[in-house]
Write an enzyme that holds these catalytic residues in place. Structure first.
Site, PDB file in Angstrom:
ATOM      1  CG  HIS A   1      29.920 -79.371  -9.911  1.00 24.79           C
ATOM      2  ND1 HIS A   1      29.099 -78.670  -9.058  1.00 24.79           N
ATOM      3  CD2 HIS A   1      29.337 -79.285 -11.155  1.00 24.79           C
ATOM      4  CE1 HIS A   1      28.071 -78.183  -9.735  1.00 24.79           C
ATOM      5  NE2 HIS A   1      28.197 -78.535 -10.996  1.00 24.79           N
TER       6      HIS A   1
ATOM      7  CG  HIS B   1      24.827 -81.903 -12.646  1.00 22.17           C
ATOM      8  ND1 HIS B   1      24.731 -81.672 -13.996  1.00 22.17           N
ATOM      9  CD2 HIS B   1      25.299 -80.758 -12.106  1.00 22.17           C
ATOM     10  CE1 HIS B   1      25.159 -80.453 -14.266  1.00 22.17           C
ATOM     11  NE2 HIS B   1      25.496 -79.865 -13.134  1.00 22.17           N
TER      12      HIS B   1
ATOM     13  CD  GLU C   1      23.409 -78.103 -10.859  1.00 21.97           C
ATOM     14  OE1 GLU C   1      24.433 -78.047 -10.137  1.00 21.97           O
ATOM     15  OE2 GLU C   1      23.320 -77.507 -11.952  1.00 21.97           O
TER      16      GLU C   1
END
Length: 337
Positions: free
Chosen positions: A108, A182, A302
């Protein structure tokens, strides 16, 4: 149309844009992480339900990133959503080493990705289909990614009760990019559980991963697989999997609450949807409204490229070249059924 509005306020040290559509749907978007802090939906009985998880203050958001498994509540994730094996990738014959914040891998965006940045609210539209646009300029070599990357994210709340998230980016050098949103969704309300909600994923294959959840480069056929959700069934108690999108700009996934008769469809132009339920961050920090979140409090959709795509030539390219434009669009459409 009199109830349509956009206004910027400050909530516990976070700059917040509040959007309300003509049907009474309302979202709060924070500048910290360009995060969706709430999504309130009016029910037919007159009550309102907030269908995303979050925190009440910027201090708690920041504190959450110190956990072993940060939740990334409602945040925009980048420069690269998902894992990159050993934090390594090669671009234009040069190898780049990223920060290994997930065991030996990069996850991420690294140590301090886009989810922990102060974004700037650069535009608001309070007319029909109210929207807010946030911007972040990532310097060249931030987290060791090449090129200065200018990113804009626009949240729109349409009169068709769609939450539309659009991403635009350009770079000064060839780089890699994979942005996502997210939020943890719960159509019964952020203080409930998704265990009795129904999940559908229109996919024929998932991305195979190893024990570290790194893609092998192969795909698994979903026929007779436990994660075949082509026909709706109850949410799994744990999942951290990328599904191959069959058709972009069509309904690729949906979530349904029998309790509220509320359905959310997910539509994207991306090649994958990473579905996530679980995590070990819960039980540590209280959520907004003093909510005691747990591993079934929400489910993430996502929409993105595949994890570790820069290291697999058979995956869709994650390269953004200088002079080109990155564009990603995802729609979360809500309706009562």
């Amino acid at each position: 149309m009199d109830n349509v509005s956009t206004n910027t306020i400050t909530i516990k040290d976070m700059e917040c844009s509040v959007l309300t559509n003509e049907n009474g749907f309302q979202i709060n978007v924070f500048n910290y992480g360009a995060s969706l802090g709430s999504l309130k939906i009016p029910l037919p009985n007159g009550e309102k339900v907030d269908v995303v998880l979050g925190f009440d203050s910027v201090d708690t958001y920041k504190e959450s990133f110190g956990l072993n498994s940060p939740p990334y509540f409602g945040a925009i994730v980048g420069r690269y959503a998902g894992r990159i094996s050993k934090g390594l990738f090669t671009l234009n014959d040069q190898q780049y080493k990223l920060y290994p914040n997930n065991n030996k891998n990069s996850l991420h965006g690294g140590k301090e990705g886009f989810s922990q940045k102060e974004w700037t609210i650069v535009a608001e539209n309070s007319g029909k289909n109210p929207s807010v646009t946030l911007e972040y300029s990532s310097p060249s070599n931030e987290e060791n990614y090449p090129g200065e990357l200018d990113v804009k994210v626009t949240y729109t709340l349409s009169e068709q009760n769609e939450l539309i998230v659009e991403y635009n980016a350009k770079t000064t050098e060839d780089t890699i990019i994979n942005l996502t949103h997210h939020s943890y969704f719960n159509l019964d309300g952020h203080q409930g559980s998704v265990e009795n909600q129904e999940l559908m994923i229109a996919s024929e294959k998932l991305v195979e991963t190893d024990t570290d959840n790194i893609p092998t480069g192969r795909f698994i056929d979903l026929k007779n697989h436990p994660f075949d959700f082509n026909l709706p069934k109850k949410c799994p108690t744990s999942i951290d999997t990328t599904f191959v999108v069959v058709a972009t700009d069509a309904v690729s996934a949906s979530l349904y609450s029998p309790k509220n008769n509320l359905k959310m469809d997910v539509i994207t132009n991306q090649p994958g949807i990473h579905v996530y339920v679980g995590g070990n961050c819960f039980g540590t920090l209280k959520g907004k409204g003093n909510a005691a979140y747990h591993h079934l409090s929400g489910i993430c959709f996502e929409t993105q490229n595949y994890p570790d795509a820069p290291n697999h030539i058979n995956f869709p390219s994650a390269i953004l070249k200088k002079g080109e434009q990155y564009y990603h669009k995802t729609i979360y459409k809500f309706q009562f059924v």
